[in-house]
Design a protein around this motif. Structure first.
Motif, PDB file in Angstrom:
ATOM      1  N   LEU B 221       0.814  -1.212   0.000  1.00 60.05           N
ATOM      2  CA  LEU B 221       0.000   0.000   0.000  1.00 60.05           C
ATOM      3  C   LEU B 221       0.853   1.269   0.000  1.00 60.05           C
ATOM      4  O   LEU B 221       0.349   2.350  -0.292  1.00 60.05           O
ATOM      5  CB  LEU B 221      -0.907  -0.009   1.247  1.00 60.05           C
ATOM      6  N   ASP B 222       2.133   1.132   0.316  1.00 58.54           N
ATOM      7  CA  ASP B 222       3.003   2.306   0.480  1.00 58.54           C
ATOM      8  C   ASP B 222       3.852   2.598  -0.758  1.00 58.54           C
ATOM      9  O   ASP B 222       4.666   3.520  -0.732  1.00 58.54           O
ATOM     10  CB  ASP B 222       3.946   2.084   1.670  1.00 58.54           C
ATOM     11  N   HIS B 230      -4.516   6.356  -8.652  1.00 57.98           N
ATOM     12  CA  HIS B 230      -5.102   5.421  -7.686  1.00 57.98           C
ATOM     13  C   HIS B 230      -6.439   4.891  -8.181  1.00 57.98           C
ATOM     14  O   HIS B 230      -7.216   5.643  -8.774  1.00 57.98           O
ATOM     15  CB  HIS B 230      -5.314   6.116  -6.341  1.00 57.98           C
ATOM     16  N   HIS B 296      -6.113  10.663  -6.556  1.00 58.02           N
ATOM     17  CA  HIS B 296      -5.888  10.190  -5.193  1.00 58.02           C
ATOM     18  C   HIS B 296      -6.919   9.119  -4.846  1.00 58.02           C
ATOM     19  O   HIS B 296      -8.003   9.091  -5.409  1.00 58.02           O
ATOM     20  CB  HIS B 296      -5.993  11.362  -4.209  1.00 58.02           C
ATOM     21  N   TYR B 297      -6.544   8.296  -3.876  1.00 61.25           N
ATOM     22  CA  TYR B 297      -7.439   7.183  -3.548  1.00 61.25           C
ATOM     23  C   TYR B 297      -8.786   7.663  -3.000  1.00 61.25           C
ATOM     24  O   TYR B 297      -9.832   7.121  -3.350  1.00 61.25           O
ATOM     25  CB  TYR B 297      -6.772   6.231  -2.542  1.00 61.25           C
ATOM     26  N   TRP B 298      -8.741   8.685  -2.133  1.00 55.95           N
ATOM     27  CA  TRP B 298     -10.004   9.149  -1.551  1.00 55.95           C
ATOM     28  C   TRP B 298     -10.985   9.592  -2.634  1.00 55.95           C
ATOM     29  O   TRP B 298     -12.198   9.337  -2.558  1.00 55.95           O
ATOM     30  CB  TRP B 298      -9.727  10.274  -0.545  1.00 55.95           C
ATOM     31  N   LYS B 301     -12.345   6.481  -4.331  1.00 57.03           N
ATOM     32  CA  LYS B 301     -13.273   5.762  -3.460  1.00 57.03           C
ATOM     33  C   LYS B 301     -14.634   6.464  -3.425  1.00 57.03           C
ATOM     34  O   LYS B 301     -15.688   5.818  -3.513  1.00 57.03           O
ATOM     35  CB  LYS B 301     -12.656   5.694  -2.054  1.00 57.03           C
ATOM     36  N   GLU B 371      -3.496  -5.376   6.383  1.00 57.69           N
ATOM     37  CA  GLU B 371      -3.279  -4.551   5.190  1.00 57.69           C
ATOM     38  C   GLU B 371      -4.279  -4.981   4.126  1.00 57.69           C
ATOM     39  O   GLU B 371      -4.252  -6.123   3.659  1.00 57.69           O
ATOM     40  CB  GLU B 371      -1.866  -4.720   4.628  1.00 57.69           C
ATOM     41  N   PRO B 372      -5.157  -4.068   3.707  1.00 55.53           N
ATOM     42  CA  PRO B 372      -6.116  -4.449   2.668  1.00 55.53           C
ATOM     43  C   PRO B 372      -5.377  -4.877   1.393  1.00 55.53           C
ATOM     44  O   PRO B 372      -4.249  -4.457   1.139  1.00 55.53           O
ATOM     45  CB  PRO B 372      -6.910  -3.162   2.437  1.00 55.53           C
ATOM     46  N   LYS B 447      -2.184   2.328  -8.701  1.00 60.76           N
ATOM     47  CA  LYS B 447      -2.264   1.596  -7.435  1.00 60.76           C
ATOM     48  C   LYS B 447      -3.723   1.222  -7.209  1.00 60.76           C
ATOM     49  O   LYS B 447      -4.566   2.114  -7.052  1.00 60.76           O
ATOM     50  CB  LYS B 447      -1.751   2.443  -6.270  1.00 60.76           C
ATOM     51  N   ILE B 449      -6.458  -0.349  -4.912  1.00 61.36           N
ATOM     52  CA  ILE B 449      -6.685  -0.674  -3.499  1.00 61.36           C
ATOM     53  C   ILE B 449      -8.077  -1.274  -3.342  1.00 61.36           C
ATOM     54  O   ILE B 449      -9.064  -0.710  -3.824  1.00 61.36           O
ATOM     55  CB  ILE B 449      -6.560   0.595  -2.618  1.00 61.36           C
ATOM     56  N   TRP B 450      -8.121  -2.414  -2.691  1.00 63.17           N
ATOM     57  CA  TRP B 450      -9.414  -2.983  -2.310  1.00 63.17           C
ATOM     58  C   TRP B 450      -9.765  -2.348  -0.968  1.00 63.17           C
ATOM     59  O   TRP B 450      -8.979  -2.451  -0.024  1.00 63.17           O
ATOM     60  CB  TRP B 450      -9.311  -4.490  -2.115  1.00 63.17           C
ATOM     61  N   SER B 451     -10.910  -1.710  -0.863  1.00 59.80           N
ATOM     62  CA  SER B 451     -11.308  -1.176   0.443  1.00 59.80           C
ATOM     63  C   SER B 451     -11.456  -2.351   1.408  1.00 59.80           C
ATOM     64  O   SER B 451     -11.526  -3.511   0.993  1.00 59.80           O
ATOM     65  CB  SER B 451     -12.646  -0.441   0.329  1.00 59.80           C
ATOM     66  N   ARG B 452     -11.501  -2.045   2.686  1.00 60.35           N
ATOM     67  CA  ARG B 452     -11.718  -3.127   3.656  1.00 60.35           C
ATOM     68  C   ARG B 452     -13.013  -3.872   3.335  1.00 60.35           C
ATOM     69  O   ARG B 452     -13.092  -5.098   3.416  1.00 60.35           O
ATOM     70  CB  ARG B 452     -11.757  -2.560   5.080  1.00 60.35           C
ATOM     71  N   GLU B 453     -14.035  -3.128   2.929  1.00 56.83           N
ATOM     72  CA  GLU B 453     -15.322  -3.758   2.623  1.00 56.83           C
ATOM     73  C   GLU B 453     -15.160  -4.695   1.416  1.00 56.83           C
ATOM     74  O   GLU B 453     -15.723  -5.796   1.381  1.00 56.83           O
ATOM     75  CB  GLU B 453     -16.375  -2.686   2.331  1.00 56.83           C
TER      76      GLU B 453
END
Ligand code: FES
Ligand code: FES
Lengths: 152, 749
Positions: B221-222, B230, B296-298, B301, B371-372, B447, B449-453
């Motif tokens: 993730l880093d 993202h 950006h990821y936010w 999302k 880590e997701p 990048k 990213i799978w959210s936690r959900e």
């Protein structure tokens, strides 16, 4: 978009981002400080813990637009804020497994020790609500007690 | 120093031909290496693909088994250091490069699952790493001998210094460049285990802890790359469903949004050459999905959450809840004997009057590594570069080849740290989805990213197991004359219907139960399953050791005594583990009502061979209030993995794995609604906190001293679960045949 100036680890930083961006993502994506981790995004896991004006907070819950002038310490700045001893104990006691939760654990532990230099077991249980999927809790507790100089 | 070297440098590739010895990982390439393989190159001399020694004495050990928290990399370095006789404070580890392995045709391959190998103390891997250290040491001696014009046999090597009786001394780093060019006429013999000074004697902490504790360790993730964008990903909530429609225009004007991309499994081109993936591709297949790519990821999302999407949920939607799935699995099981796992004697000949029956179940559970899931990929028309936190780079590499359709020589991989895995990062479905997204947005590192959900709802879950047990006890001894078991597995992937922890256990292999019939069946469903900290083992341990407890109760024999009788003809270490864990737990004390101790034992990975695997006995002590509030007061474990290489690392693994198993038994259950997983985050899927954790005492006294150094990360997950259930029975007389226990009513009067 908001343009906000805040201090991170003693350094003034100016961030231009959507006002609802959580501090977690401000740190990670906008400031490139990836020591603070994303684990859940809903205040459950504590992997994103930082110090905001001296208090431990879950940075996934703190939006940027309230942060003008705020003072933030992250794991990258913990050593300079008196956390070096804790970090050394984390090494000595082989605390981390995968390590992903540990930035948050350390930030929460430093906050606890600042408020209660000699915490009891109950104090530690109450303050340390971070999730560690690897199960390092016994070692986190032992390292906190060692740092505080209280009996294991 | 004492650092974990991180792969930051962009990855240059060469087709440099290497000398034959390199394939064995023993000798070095001719001359100085010109190719920076994956990890940053120091200025050191390369002794093999595995070992490099720098002029300042820094020893870098490159390890193909990535660190997932178990210390696998530090352990490999310890093995090398044992024979190299170097200063441990000068040792660092780096991730080995799968591309190098591919180009050099196997520089890092040894033994079972050869690149990944898994276990740094596995027989073959241990031998290889010790030999690498010994070889480097003797080559250093030979280089010093040449400088001093003395026989190499007169030189000693210790603590990174070469010494001669004349008083001459050289540091390793001073002769490393010459030594790296030396080819020994014969490989040196290894020290006998009895002469080890590091392995089994010292417990250095993991080499990468300073990076972790300072926030510098780079997890998947880093990863940061110039120009990186993202992506937030959503796959069809019902596994196997399809995207029906979406309206990208609704989000394209949101801040930072660059693209909306659709993932269609039909667009997987496949590997252009025969893939050498560790596990094949069946468990990593592309799923239908949609992703928003933003700066950006936010932003990504938020836009994904706002994106109008309609799914065709497909056939899986027929499962209205998890119980419907489980009932179907049980019904299939009841249709008569399924696949034979084991058949001995004739169960019809049993004549005993005491019959024991039980029906047990363990539900879906999610690995929930902290880590997701995520991967970063840069795909162009003729190249791909991937940064990922895989458990198995050899699998990941070939999944990337398969999903891009590029020749393997065009694909580069970079390993990062991983924030836990527990089996979830082994198959490469996470990486495949990321590559599929990046492929649709070529020329930029993406990048994903799978959210936690998304992690919760798109897991590769623990296989639910529903097992019906039946035993006929001998009228005299109380031991089973006959036992039958019928296991109902849920999930269509046969790779995750493993009878390990069940039909391989000594009860079924020592001959103590003369008549056996063990069968299994499987119900295919849409919900995907996968490896969960020892696939199926953790469920089987719960079933078998609860049932043995029930047999002991029916026979009127103390359940420790009963197990000792059943195991009397098997390796003594099984009995030793049981006795030690029991003794330390206070077994046999008279306890007040509401308190109890339970015990259980199991072995992973393979228990039907004597002196094999890791045997763990767990004794759990509980107290339960009349209102049904459960408190786990203490856990004692005793184990036998032969010998241990790093006692504190073993202790840490047993602590962590025991807590993992405890949480599985107490808390973990995913539910289903109309074919989709309901739980999405830790508020719906509790994980124990500090306050919930009892003292865990790990006892070393049952170690047999057998020469194996078996893996320890999985076995403790099993026995703690039935031991907990057995403790509850002992405390209040309620028998728990289904996890999670938090859903059971434990009140008593
Ligand atoms: S990411 Fe903030 S609490 Fe989990
Ligand atoms: S060390 Fe892995 S989650 Fe805590």
């Amino acid at each position: 978009m908001s343009k906000i100036t805040l201090r991170v680890n003693g350094k003034a930083q100016s961030v231009d981002a959507d006002g609802d961006t959580p501090l977690l993502w401000v740190l990670r994506d906008h400031l490139g400080m990836t020591g603070t981790k994303y684990g859940c995004g809903v205040a459950q896991c504590g992997a994103c813990t930082v110090h905001l004006n001296g208090e431990a907070v879950r940075s996934c819950q703190v939006p940027l637009d309230g942060l003008a002038g705020a003072n933030i310490t992250t794991i990258e700045g913990l050593a300079a804020k008196g956390g070096a001893k804790l970090q050394a104990l984390w090494h000595e006691l082989n605390v981390p497994q995968c390590g992903y939760c540990q930035a948050g654990m350390l930030m929460a532990a430093a906050d606890l020790l600042k408020k209660k230099p000699k915490p009891s077991d109950a104090d530690i249980d109450e303050a340390m609500t971070n999730i560690c999927r690897c199960g390092t809790y016994p070692r986190v507790k032992a390292a906190i007690k060692r740092a505080a100089g209280v009996a294991a | 120093m004492n650092a974990m070297r991180i792969d930051r440098r962009s990855f240059l590739v060469s087709t440099a031909v290497v000398s034959g010895g390199m394939a064995l990982g023993i000798t070095s390439a001719e001359g100085a290496p010109t190719v920076p393989w994956g990890p940053d190159m120091a200025s050191g001399a390369e002794f093999s693909a595995w070992i490099e020694i720098a002029p300042d004495d820094t020893v870098t050990v490159r390890v193909p088994t990535p660190e997932c928290g178990n210390g696998a990399m530090s352990q490999a370095a310890m093995n090398v250091a044992e024979e190299l006789q170097c200063d441990w404070s000068k040792v660092q580890v780096a991730f080995a490069s799968i591309r190098r392995d591919f180009d050099e045709k196997g520089s890092y391959q040894t033994g079972f699952l050869s690149f990944f190998s898994g276990h740094s103390t596995g027989k073959q891997r241990l031998k290889t790493t010790l030999q690498l250290g010994a070889s480097a040491r003797e080559r250093l001696k030979a280089a010093a001998a040449a400088r001093w014009q003395v026989p190499a046999s007169e030189i000693t090597a210790a603590n990174s210094v070469l010494s001669h009786a004349s008083g001459k001394k050289l540091r390793y780093g001073q002769v490393a460049a010459e030594a790296a060019k030396i080819v020994l006429p014969k490989e040196p013999a290894l020290k006998p285990q009895g002469e080890w000074t590091l392995l089994g004697k010292k417990s250095p902490p993991k080499l990468n802890i300073p990076e972790i504790a300072s926030g510098k360790a780079v997890y998947g993730l880093d990863v940061k790359l110039p120009g990186m964008v993202h992506a937030a990903l959503m796959q069809c909530p019902v596994h196997g469903g399809k995207l029906k429609s979406h309206d990208a225009s609704a989000v394209m004007k949101m801040p930072g949004v660059r693209a909306v991309v659709v993932i269609d499994p039909a667009k997987t081109p496949g590997s252009p050459v025969k893939a050498q993936s560790t596990f094949g591709f069946g468990d990593s297949l592309c799923q239908w999905g949609i992703a928003v790519i933003a700066d950006h990821y936010w932003q990504a999302k938020k836009a994904l959450a706002a994106l109008p999407v309609e799914w065709d949920m497909g056939g899986g939607a027929k499962w209205q809840d998890a119980e419907a799935i489980y009932s179907a699995a049980k019904a299939l099981r009841d249709k008569g004997p399924g696949r034979d796992l084991k058949k001995t004697g004739d169960i019809a000949t049993a004549t005993g009057k005491r019959i024991v029956d039980g029906d047990y179940g363990t539900p879906y559970a999610e690995n929930a590594a902290l880590e997701p899931l995520n991967t970063t990929a840069l795909v162009t028309a003729d190249s791909a570069e991937v940064w990922t936190n895989t458990q198995d780079m050899a699998q990941a590499f070939w999944v990337a080849v398969d999903e891009t359709g590029l020749a393997p020589g065009k694909v580069n991989m970079h390993q990062t740290f991983m924030g836990g895995a527990f089996g979830r990062r082994g198959q490469g479905d996470d990486l495949r989805m990321a590559v599929a997204v990046a492929k649709a947005y070529p020329g930029k590192p993406v990048k994903v990213i799978w959210s936690r959900e998304e992690c919760f709802r798109q897991g590769r879950y623990r296989t639910p197991v529903f097992t019906k047990m039946h035993a006929v006890l001998d009228d005299t001894t109380g031991l089973p004359q006959a036992m039958t078991a019928d296991i109902g597995y849920v999930g269509s992937r046969p790779g995750f219907h493993l009878p390990l922890g069940f039909s391989d256990q000594p009860y079924f292999n020592s001959g103590v139960i003369p008549n056996l019939h063990l069968t299994s069946s499987a119900l295919p469903v849409n919900v995907l399953s996968g490896a969960f900290r020892a696939p199926c083992f953790n469920s089987h341990a719960f079933v078998l050791e609860t049932f043995v407890d029930e047999c002991a109760v029916a026979a009127g024999i103390d359940s420790l005594e009963y197990r000792l009788k059943l195991l009397a003809s098997w390796d003594k270490s099984w009995s030793d583990c049981l006795k030690l864990a029991a003794e330390k737990s206070g077994w046999g004390q008279k306890l007040p009502k509401g308190e109890g101790i339970g015990i259980a034992i199991s072995c992973w990975p393979v228990a039907n061979v004597r002196k094999n695997g890791t045997v763990v006995a767990a004794a759990v002590r509980v107290a339960i209030t009349p209102e049904g509030v459960l408190m786990v007061k203490q856990i004692d474990t005793a184990f036998d993995c032969g010998r241990v290489a790093n006692p504190d690392a073993v202790r840490a693994q047993i602590e962590g794995a025991t807590l993992f198993g405890l949480n599985v038994a107490l808390n973990e259950e995913l539910t289903v609604k109309d074919g989709a997983i309901v739980e999405g985050n830790f508020d719906e899927y509790p994980i124990s906190h500090m306050a919930d954790v009892p003292p865990i005492n790990v006892h070393f006294g049952a170690l047999s001293g057998h020469e194996r150094l078996e893996i320890i990360g999985e076995a403790p997950v099993g026995p703690v679960q039935p031991a907990l259930g057995n403790a509850i029975y002992s405390a209040i007389g309620k028998r728990l045949r289904r996890t999670p226990i938090r859903k059971a009513d434990l009140s008593w009067s």
